[in-house]
Design an enzyme around this catalytic site. Structure first.
Site, short mmCIF file in Angstrom:
data_model
loop_
_atom_site.label_atom_id
_atom_site.label_comp_id
_atom_site.label_asym_id
_atom_site.label_seq_id
_atom_site.Cartn_x
_atom_site.Cartn_y
_atom_site.Cartn_z
N ARG A 8 -1.76 -0.66 -10.33
CA ARG A 8 -1.01 -0.64 -9.11
C ARG A 8 -0.79 -1.87 -8.62
NH1 ARG A 8 -6.03 -2.07 -4.60
NH2 ARG A 8 -3.81 -1.33 -2.61
N HIS A 9 0.68 -1.17 -8.26
CA HIS A 9 1.72 -2.38 -7.31
C HIS A 9 0.83 -3.60 -7.18
CE1 HIS A 9 0.43 -1.67 -3.43
NE2 HIS A 9 0.57 -0.62 -4.08
N ARG A 60 7.11 0.38 -3.34
CA ARG A 60 6.09 -1.21 -3.73
C ARG A 60 5.68 -0.69 -5.75
NH1 ARG A 60 3.82 1.63 -0.02
NH2 ARG A 60 1.74 2.56 -0.38
N GLU A 87 1.32 7.50 -2.74
CA GLU A 87 -0.19 6.59 -2.01
C GLU A 87 -0.76 7.71 -1.30
OE1 GLU A 87 -3.21 5.43 -2.52
OE2 GLU A 87 -3.39 2.87 -1.68
N HIS A 177 -0.71 3.72 -7.11
CA HIS A 177 -1.35 3.20 -5.90
C HIS A 177 -2.63 3.10 -6.57
CE1 HIS A 177 2.89 3.34 -4.17
NE2 HIS A 177 2.95 4.16 -4.95
#
Length: 223
Positions: A8-9, A60, A87, A177
């Protein structure tokens, strides 16, 4: 045998400010960039060489991807961006402060919207045109999604783009995400619909999956 690493970012400004984000394109914070570098260092310690990186069309995740690739000295590998890795779309909730929404609807309702598999959040009245999605045809951006809908959006990408590369023995890296990675973990770990609410994916925490030659999971490791 092949290996998949999912990540995940790093922290975004919306994570920091406790905002529903979804398809809103928000940048990383300074902390988020630090998390991405730290994650890259953890991945580098595995010594894994990747055949490709897969990420979303949101900055992101893209910026996190580039920071990680630099940290593992693999900026040269192919990088694929797909809206299918975006996301989950939070519909009319996006851009709203989670604490304020909780005050309005209560803890139970907000938990259902955030963590359940099938519940759809309040929908947008209309789609805001975004040129990055124009080439994919009309109606790519939804008015809102349940996690189940995000799961069904994601899975064709797994089947068409990631699984075949793993079956060919090429390690893959996904930077995406929280919700889309929860959906992928649901598939890989065989998590029941009722139990997916318990699955959390932290910012900047790499998860490694080792597979056999039929894509059965041999080992799962949080780096």
């Amino acid at each position: 045998m092949a290996t998949l690493v999912i990540l995940r970012h790093g922290e975004s400004v919306a994570n920091r400010d406790n905002i529903f984000t979804g398809w809103n394109d928000v940048p990383l914070t300074a902390k988020g960039r630090q998390q991405a570098r730290a994650a890259g260092q953890l991945v580098a310690q595995t010594g894994l060489q990747f055949g490709a990186l897969h990420t979303s069309m949101l900055q992101r995740a893209i910026v996190t991807s580039n920071i990680v690739l630099e940290a593992i000295d693999q900026l040269y590998i192919p990088e694929y961006k797909s809206w299918r890795l975006n996301e989950r779309h939070y519909g009319a909730l996006r851009g709203k402060n989670k604490a304020k929404v909780r005050e309005q609807v209560g803890d139970k309702q907000i938990k259902i919207w955030r963590r359940s598999f099938k519940t759809v959040p309040p929908l947008l009245d209309h789609i805001t045109q975004d040129q990055r999605y124009d080439k994919f045809g009309p109606h790519i951006e939804p008015l809102g999604e349940s996690l189940e809908m995000a799961y069904h959006r994601l899975m064709p990408y797994w089947v068409d783009q990631i699984a075949p590369r793993l079956l060919d023995g090429h390690n893959q890296l996904i930077v995406a995400h929280g919700s889309t990675l929860r959906a992928l973990i649901k598939y890989l770990d065989g998590v029941a619909d009722a139990d997916i609410s318990k699955v959390e994916v932290a910012n900047g925490e790499p998860i490694q999956y080792d597979f056999d030659d039929r894509l059965n999971v041999l080992r799962k490791l949080i780096l």
